[in-house]
Design a protein around this motif. Structure first.
Motif, PDB file in Angstrom:
ATOM      1  N   ILE A 236       0.873  -1.178   0.000  1.00  0.00           N
ATOM      2  CA  ILE A 236       0.000   0.000   0.000  1.00  0.00           C
ATOM      3  C   ILE A 236       0.913   1.232   0.000  1.00  0.00           C
ATOM      4  O   ILE A 236       1.837   1.318   0.810  1.00  0.00           O
ATOM      5  CB  ILE A 236      -0.869   0.027   1.277  1.00  0.00           C
ATOM      6  CG1 ILE A 236      -1.742  -1.225   1.367  1.00  0.00           C
ATOM      7  CG2 ILE A 236      -1.680   1.311   1.352  1.00  0.00           C
ATOM      8  CD1 ILE A 236      -3.048  -1.159   0.651  1.00  0.00           C
ATOM      9  N   VAL A 237       0.678   2.165  -0.915  1.00  0.00           N
ATOM     10  CA  VAL A 237       1.537   3.348  -0.962  1.00  0.00           C
ATOM     11  C   VAL A 237       1.205   4.231   0.239  1.00  0.00           C
ATOM     12  O   VAL A 237       0.265   5.021   0.202  1.00  0.00           O
ATOM     13  CB  VAL A 237       1.373   4.125  -2.276  1.00  0.00           C
ATOM     14  CG1 VAL A 237       2.282   5.351  -2.277  1.00  0.00           C
ATOM     15  CG2 VAL A 237       1.716   3.240  -3.455  1.00  0.00           C
ATOM     16  N   CYS A 238       1.948   4.033   1.316  1.00  0.00           N
ATOM     17  CA  CYS A 238       1.749   4.825   2.525  1.00  0.00           C
ATOM     18  C   CYS A 238       2.801   5.916   2.520  1.00  0.00           C
ATOM     19  O   CYS A 238       3.995   5.655   2.415  1.00  0.00           O
ATOM     20  CB  CYS A 238       1.890   3.957   3.770  1.00  0.00           C
ATOM     21  SG  CYS A 238       1.709   4.893   5.299  1.00  0.00           S
ATOM     22  N   MET A 239       2.374   7.167   2.614  1.00  0.00           N
ATOM     23  CA  MET A 239       3.285   8.306   2.519  1.00  0.00           C
ATOM     24  C   MET A 239       3.956   8.633   3.849  1.00  0.00           C
ATOM     25  O   MET A 239       4.724   9.589   3.933  1.00  0.00           O
ATOM     26  CB  MET A 239       2.509   9.542   2.039  1.00  0.00           C
ATOM     27  CG  MET A 239       1.927   9.434   0.644  1.00  0.00           C
ATOM     28  SD  MET A 239       3.112   9.924  -0.611  1.00  0.00           S
ATOM     29  CE  MET A 239       3.239  11.685  -0.275  1.00  0.00           C
ATOM     30  N   GLY A 240       3.632   7.850   4.877  1.00  0.00           N
ATOM     31  CA  GLY A 240       4.165   8.153   6.208  1.00  0.00           C
ATOM     32  C   GLY A 240       5.666   8.323   6.254  1.00  0.00           C
ATOM     33  O   GLY A 240       6.194   9.144   7.000  1.00  0.00           O
ATOM     34  N   ILE A 241       6.371   7.571   5.410  1.00  0.00           N
ATOM     35  CA  ILE A 241       7.834   7.612   5.416  1.00  0.00           C
ATOM     36  C   ILE A 241       8.379   8.972   5.010  1.00  0.00           C
ATOM     37  O   ILE A 241       9.487   9.339   5.381  1.00  0.00           O
ATOM     38  CB  ILE A 241       8.429   6.524   4.485  1.00  0.00           C
ATOM     39  CG1 ILE A 241       7.804   6.612   3.083  1.00  0.00           C
ATOM     40  CG2 ILE A 241       8.230   5.139   5.063  1.00  0.00           C
ATOM     41  CD1 ILE A 241       8.493   5.752   2.043  1.00  0.00           C
ATOM     42  N   ALA A 242       7.602   9.722   4.206  1.00  0.00           N
ATOM     43  CA  ALA A 242       8.100  11.005   3.695  1.00  0.00           C
ATOM     44  C   ALA A 242       7.197  12.156   4.134  1.00  0.00           C
ATOM     45  O   ALA A 242       7.094  13.170   3.463  1.00  0.00           O
ATOM     46  CB  ALA A 242       8.214  10.967   2.176  1.00  0.00           C
ATOM     47  N   THR A 243       6.500  11.959   5.259  1.00  0.00           N
ATOM     48  CA  THR A 243       5.565  12.969   5.722  1.00  0.00           C
ATOM     49  C   THR A 243       5.899  13.386   7.147  1.00  0.00           C
ATOM     50  O   THR A 243       6.162  12.537   8.013  1.00  0.00           O
ATOM     51  CB  THR A 243       4.117  12.419   5.653  1.00  0.00           C
ATOM     52  OG1 THR A 243       3.854  12.044   4.307  1.00  0.00           O
ATOM     53  CG2 THR A 243       3.110  13.452   6.117  1.00  0.00           C
ATOM     54  N   PRO A 252      -2.799   5.426   9.513  1.00  0.00           N
ATOM     55  CA  PRO A 252      -2.354   4.028   9.648  1.00  0.00           C
ATOM     56  C   PRO A 252      -2.978   3.339  10.864  1.00  0.00           C
ATOM     57  O   PRO A 252      -3.153   2.124  10.867  1.00  0.00           O
ATOM     58  CB  PRO A 252      -0.829   4.131   9.781  1.00  0.00           C
ATOM     59  CG  PRO A 252      -0.490   5.564   9.918  1.00  0.00           C
ATOM     60  CD  PRO A 252      -1.654   6.352   9.412  1.00  0.00           C
ATOM     61  N   ASP A 253      -3.356   4.132  11.853  1.00  0.00           N
ATOM     62  CA  ASP A 253      -4.005   3.582  13.049  1.00  0.00           C
ATOM     63  C   ASP A 253      -5.339   2.917  12.712  1.00  0.00           C
ATOM     64  O   ASP A 253      -5.768   1.997  13.390  1.00  0.00           O
ATOM     65  CB  ASP A 253      -4.253   4.726  14.032  1.00  0.00           C
ATOM     66  CG  ASP A 253      -3.779   4.372  15.417  1.00  0.00           C
ATOM     67  OD1 ASP A 253      -2.929   3.473  15.521  1.00  0.00           O
ATOM     68  OD2 ASP A 253      -4.250   5.001  16.386  1.00  0.00           O
ATOM     69  N   VAL A 254      -5.992   3.416  11.673  1.00  0.00           N
ATOM     70  CA  VAL A 254      -7.280   2.834  11.286  1.00  0.00           C
ATOM     71  C   VAL A 254      -7.154   2.066   9.973  1.00  0.00           C
ATOM     72  O   VAL A 254      -8.101   1.965   9.194  1.00  0.00           O
ATOM     73  CB  VAL A 254      -8.394   3.902  11.195  1.00  0.00           C
ATOM     74  CG1 VAL A 254      -8.670   4.482  12.560  1.00  0.00           C
ATOM     75  CG2 VAL A 254      -8.026   5.017  10.210  1.00  0.00           C
ATOM     76  N   ASN A 255      -5.945   1.524   9.739  1.00  0.00           N
ATOM     77  CA  ASN A 255      -5.693   0.655   8.580  1.00  0.00           C
ATOM     78  C   ASN A 255      -5.780   1.372   7.239  1.00  0.00           C
ATOM     79  O   ASN A 255      -6.049   0.752   6.219  1.00  0.00           O
ATOM     80  CB  ASN A 255      -6.646  -0.553   8.587  1.00  0.00           C
ATOM     81  CG  ASN A 255      -5.886  -1.857   8.379  1.00  0.00           C
ATOM     82  OD1 ASN A 255      -4.666  -1.887   8.516  1.00  0.00           O
ATOM     83  ND2 ASN A 255      -6.588  -2.918   8.043  1.00  0.00           N
ATOM     84  N   MET A 256      -5.570   2.675   7.245  1.00  0.00           N
ATOM     85  CA  MET A 256      -5.523   3.419   5.988  1.00  0.00           C
ATOM     86  C   MET A 256      -4.131   4.018   5.843  1.00  0.00           C
ATOM     87  O   MET A 256      -3.513   4.392   6.833  1.00  0.00           O
ATOM     88  CB  MET A 256      -6.572   4.535   5.976  1.00  0.00           C
ATOM     89  CG  MET A 256      -8.003   4.038   5.891  1.00  0.00           C
ATOM     90  SD  MET A 256      -8.322   3.118   4.367  1.00  0.00           S
ATOM     91  CE  MET A 256      -8.452   4.457   3.190  1.00  0.00           C
TER      92      MET A 256
END
Lengths: 345, 663
Positions: A236-243, A252-256
């Protein structure tokens, strides 16, 4: 008793979510009102532009400016509020990074107008009426602000003192900033980001992170992700790494996946480019080892095709402030100018 | 001297312009450059030197810097690949740190490629503007020094590994020589003769093996037979190695190699070193003449494994405490500074081309089977025989089994043509009247000696040569008392003769342990599965991991002289990179994690080609080992949080350089 310092909040090209986020500080609003004279906020208050124009320069202590700069009016208001405010704060993703409005920079102003007023499937505009700066009617000329060629951030037009990121900024973070000022604590150096952390969303995300190797990506509706494993590892393209951190890792806590609304982290200019670098680093290259050059290119294209809208995904909140800034709109304008020139010749 | 690198306005830059003896000034007008450059912020002065790399020019440079005392220096001259190091060395004579220098290439990238002098001058000015903009952000850096271990681990005791071990030991270095098999010598020790000069394999290797076991330097070689490397961690100068040694059940110290235990052993098992063509006792020498001259007990084959309390070998042994039936595997740990991988290659399994009949049709032998058959230490004590124990009078030799074949190995295996002609020689010697047919695709005999072998084989009356196009068009059919080789033309198979023996020459392929060992060592393998060199031509014995070298066929097909040379080459690299008592000096261009801002996403872990990045679980952050890091910048680009910085290539420095050139 000395007069309370003045505070204001303005919306340029925005959705109003930032104002809602401010109101969501709930009863703290009373403390805000106790400590500040809330003088201007078109969404919430009835004061007008001429009331601001009547003020002395720098009379307002703080202006929270949300929204991107889409029209000439947005830019005028940016200059006006800059002049009248001691501290001008780019509030929210639109003002700081261009956000959704700046995705318009991926195309041209003319194409946008055509889609919205000309050829949209739900339109019936046989006489092709398209709004412009001046429209002549029997009663005289009607004017509208100019729809600028590109969408800019607040900093693209005026000097900005601080940035509060987020789409919208989390209410608790907004209050923390206001409370900090009320407490009279010293402010960080000009240009600092307020109401956010200096790490990335991964720092707040509770998921287990391992070394990553991804052979294809998935859209959120395509799989039901595991609740404990890093979403990116699941494709899943999660932007957390660059945000930038600051939201508390709510999505991400609610699976998004994180969609990047807090913008690039400290020291990063271009959030999308960082995502591209990182995704390139985790795509599994093992299957490509024995492939010829053409096959490798095709394979990479196949993997990337599993992310349908790369620019819209990776630059959703930051295109206006990225290295590309004007993006295609500028490039296309330049091409058009060249073409027009050669046609004229 | 200002060293903050913050680009503050007080930082001064001295600009030096080299005429390159007129080569640069032919195109670029220094007077115009001077006028433009003196307008740039920070630039304190502009000095021209006619030939800066000359002794006189370097002297002028140093003298001028010492007089004018700039904070930073920009040199506009030739490509930094040519003289950046020269200029950096010259700066040692000044107060300016070498990393506060920026070189602008106005020769190769301007004077030599831009025709119009005005354009060339403009481009030179832009380059200098960019360098000035960058250099004020540069930081002074110091070389990193680390202590090193001078021991070496050599994996594999074939010609390459033994040569390396000997050279190192003779130079006074300690070596741990790890060999998987119970004997040393690698593959050629199993050959009756070695191409192209038909020397006896064991005889040719004996002096080398003797040096390893008993030579002047042997006490510096710790030979561990029946042992395999199971763990390696660390970096150049400091590798921690774990070795697992299987029990031999025979004391290496006490045993005199009399073989009485071998004769007493009642158990039988297929002979592993004769390709299972005959049986051997569970307690046995690997083969006659194998060194070290010690038997080993294959416990899987021993009757004790079935629960019987047999002690025949121990009872037969004339020396007490020599047969050790309760011997057990050992784990051995060593610390070394370098590693040489010399594990050799494997042989393409001819059974993967079923129509060739290997394993199904009697009388079809692979090259190693025929090597053993022709060896006096082999299953037939050197007697070459066709099925039914008959004398072979008609012999087919199939070349390129798997080599130069897109379906199998698309490379030439380098030695099989010589092997094929060696077989020709062996057969001809024993059976002068035999007819020998070579089925070949290409004939490859490079070098000064192999040609003779080719000519010798080509001009024998009873030899014939048949060239085939694709291996898929060759098959061997079992006929009563003979084998028929058939070739396909279109859909039609036609006979190409009937033979008593068919010898296959399979390709050289990566050794069985290559994949596992590459994972242990964190070195890469290439697309064929061989170990991958840093550069196949320019650094052929060096892996991509500092301090790990390859020698011999473990990284691609080759012959014995090639293996021996590479053993020496790897040794030379080690002797020059690790000198006892000398600290290892490392370039300070390294990547570094800003730990307090790392969020532990682990994106960087897999990108490092040198495996320099590990994860600090306690603090939840990535950590870069500065000794392993080579400063390539891959992780700097990959880190999505922007918390890995590359020394001397910070975002600030790169942006300043770009803004300078675009201004």
């Amino acid at each position: 008793m000395a007069a309370k310092p003045k505070i204001s909040m303005y919306w340029a090209s925005s959705c109003g979510g930032c104002e809602i986020a401010l109101v969501n500080i709930h009863e703290h609003l009373l403390e805000l009102a106790d400590n500040f004279d809330f003088v201007f906020c078109p969404c919430l208050l009835d004061t007008k532009r001429h009331d601001i124009e009547a003020m002395d320069d720098g009379e307002m202590l703080i202006t929270f400016f949300n929204g991107a700069l889409r029209t000439s009016e947005n830019i005028e208001m940016a200059h006006l509020l800059r002049r009248k405010s001691t501290l001008l704060v780019a509030f929210g993703s639109c003002a700081s990074g261009g956000c959704i409005p700046a995705l318009a920079n991926l195309t041209t102003r003319e194409a946008l107008m055509e889609t919205v007023y000309g050829s949209g499937p739900t339109l019936d505009n046989a006489v092709h009426v398209v709004p412009g700066p001046t429209t002549t009617v029997p009663e005289g000329d009607l004017t509208l602000p100019v729809f600028e060629r590109t969408v800019g951030t607040l900093a693209s037009a005026v000097d900005v003192d601080y940035v509060i990121p987020g789409c919208p900024p989390e209410s608790a973070q907004i209050w923390a900033v206001i409370a900090h000022v009320i407490a009279g604590k010293p402010l960080p150096p000009k240009g600092s980001v307020l109401g956010a952390g200096d790490k990335t969303v991964c720092d707040d995300c509770k998921r287990v992170k391992e070394e990553k190797l991804v052979s294809r990506f998935h859209r959120t509706w395509e799989i039901i992700p595991d609740r404990t494993q890093c979403l990116l590892e699941q494709g899943i393209v999660c932007m957390g790494i660059a945000t930038r951190s600051g939201c508390g890792g709510l999505c991400p806590d609610v699976n998004m996946p994180c969609i990047g609304c807090y913008g690039p982290p400290e020291g990063v200019r271009d959030q999308g480019a960082k995502m591209i670098g990182a995704l390139g680093a985790i795509i599994d290259v093992q299957p490509m080892k024995d492939m010829g050059e053409a096959r490798v290119a095709a394979h990479i294209a196949e993997v990337l095709d599993t992310i349908p809208d790369l620019a819209g995904t990776l630059y959703k909140f930051s295109l206006g402030g990225s290295l590309m800034q004007g993006g295609l709109a500028t490039a296309n304008a330049a091409t058009q100018a060249t073409t027009a020139e050669s046609t004229a010749r | 001297m200002l060293t903050t690198g913050d680009g503050s306005m007080e930082t001064t830059v001295g600009v030096y312009f080299c005429h390159c003896g007129g080569i640069i000034t032919e195109k670029i007008d220094p007077a115009l450059v001077r006028t433009a450059v003196l307008e740039f912020p920070h630039v304190a002065y502009f000095t021209e030197i006619s030939l800066m790399c000359s002794e006189e020019g370097l002297g002028d440079l140093v003298r001028d810097i010492n007089e004018r005392r700039p904070d930073r220096v920009v040199i506009a001259a030739c490509t930094p690949r040519e003289h950046e190091k020269t200029f950096k060395r010259a700066l040692a004579g000044t107060a300016v740190n070498p990393f506060l220098l920026q070189v602008v290439n106005i020769r190769e990238q301007v004077a030599w490629v831009v025709d119009d002098p005005a354009a060339a001058t403009r481009k030179a000015v832009a380059g200098i503007r960019s360098a000035v903009a960058r250099v004020v952000h540069n930081l002074p850096l110091q070389k990193i020094e680390v202590p090193t271990r001078d021991e070496t681990l050599v994996i594999g005791a074939g010609p390459a590994g033994m040569q390396a071990a000997l050279n190192l030991a003779q130079s006074g270095r300690s070596v741990v020589l790890v060999e998987k098999h119970p004997m040393i010598g690698g593959m050629p020790v199993r050959y009756e003769s070695v191409a192209p000069n038909m020397e006896c394999g064991p005889c040719m290797l004996e002096p080398m093996m003797d040096q390893v076991l008993h030579g002047d330097a042997h006490d510096r070689i710790e030979l561990l037979t029946m042992a395999e490397v199971t763990g390696v961690k660390g970096f150049l100068g400091n590798f921690e190695v774990t070795i697992r040694q299987q029990p031999r059940f025979v004391s290496e110290v006490n045993c005199i190699g009399c073989s009485m235990c071998v004769d007493a052993c009642p158990a039988r098992t297929p002979h592993p070193y004769n390709c299972g063509m005959n049986d051997k006792p569970a307690m046995a020498m690997p083969f006659l003449g194998a060194l070290p001259n010690l038997p080993y007990l294959d416990m899987d084959a021993c009757v004790r494994a079935t629960g019987e309390d047999c002690t025949a070998c121990r009872d037969a042994c004339p020396i007490p405490d020599t047969v050790l039936l309760d011997d057990a595997a050992r784990t051995i740990e060593r610390t070394v500074g370098s590693v040489i991988v010399a594990t050799g290659a494997g042989l393409f399994d001819a059974g993967r081309v079923p129509q060739l009949g290997h394993g199904a049709v009697p009388g079809v032998l692979s090259s190693i089977e025929f090597e053993r058959m022709s060896s006096p230490s082999g299953p037939t004590a050197g007697k070459i025989a066709a099925p039914g124990d008959t004398e072979p009078q008609r012999v087919a030799i199939v070349h390129c089994v798997g080599s130069l074949d897109k379906e199998h190995c698309d490379y030439c295996s380098a030695v099989c043509c010589q092997v094929a002609f060696k077989f020709n020689h062996l057969v001809r010697h024993r059976f002068p009247e035999a007819s020998i047919t070579h089925f070949h695709r290409e004939l490859v005999f490079p070098g000064k000696e192999a040609g003779r072998l080719l000519l010798h084989g080509l001009h024998q009356e009873k030899n014939s040569f048949v060239r085939y196009g694709r291996l898929a068009d060759v098959r061997v059919v079992d006929q009563p008392n003979e084998r028929e080789v058939q070739l396909r033309d279109g859909a039609q198979w036609t006979s190409a003769g009937r033979y008593d023996l068919v010898l296959l020459c399979p390709a050289m392929v990566p050794g069985d342990d290559t994949a596992a060992l590459s994972a242990l060592l964190d070195v890469t393998t290439d697309r064929w599965g061989f170990f991958e060199e840093l550069h196949t031509r320019m650094s052929p014995t060096q892996s991509k991991a500092a301090g790990i070298y390859f020698a011999g066929t473990c990284h691609g097909p080759g012959d014995i002289p090639h293996a021996v040379s590479e053993g020496m080459a790897a040794t030379a690299a080690i002797l020059s990179s690790i000198v006892p008592g000398r600290m290892m000096e490392l370039e300070p261009i390294r990547a570094e994690v800003i730990a307090e801002r790392c969020s532990g996403c682990k994106i960087c872990l897999s990108v490092c080609p040198y495996r320099a990045i590990s994860f600090d679980e306690a603090n939840g952050v990535a950590a870069i080992n500065a000794v392993i890091c080579q400063g390539c910048g891959t992780c700097v680009a990959a880190c999505p949080a922007g918390v890995i910085t590359g020394a001397h290539f910070t975002s600030e420095q790169v942006y300043a350089e770009l803004r300078g050139i675009l201004a």
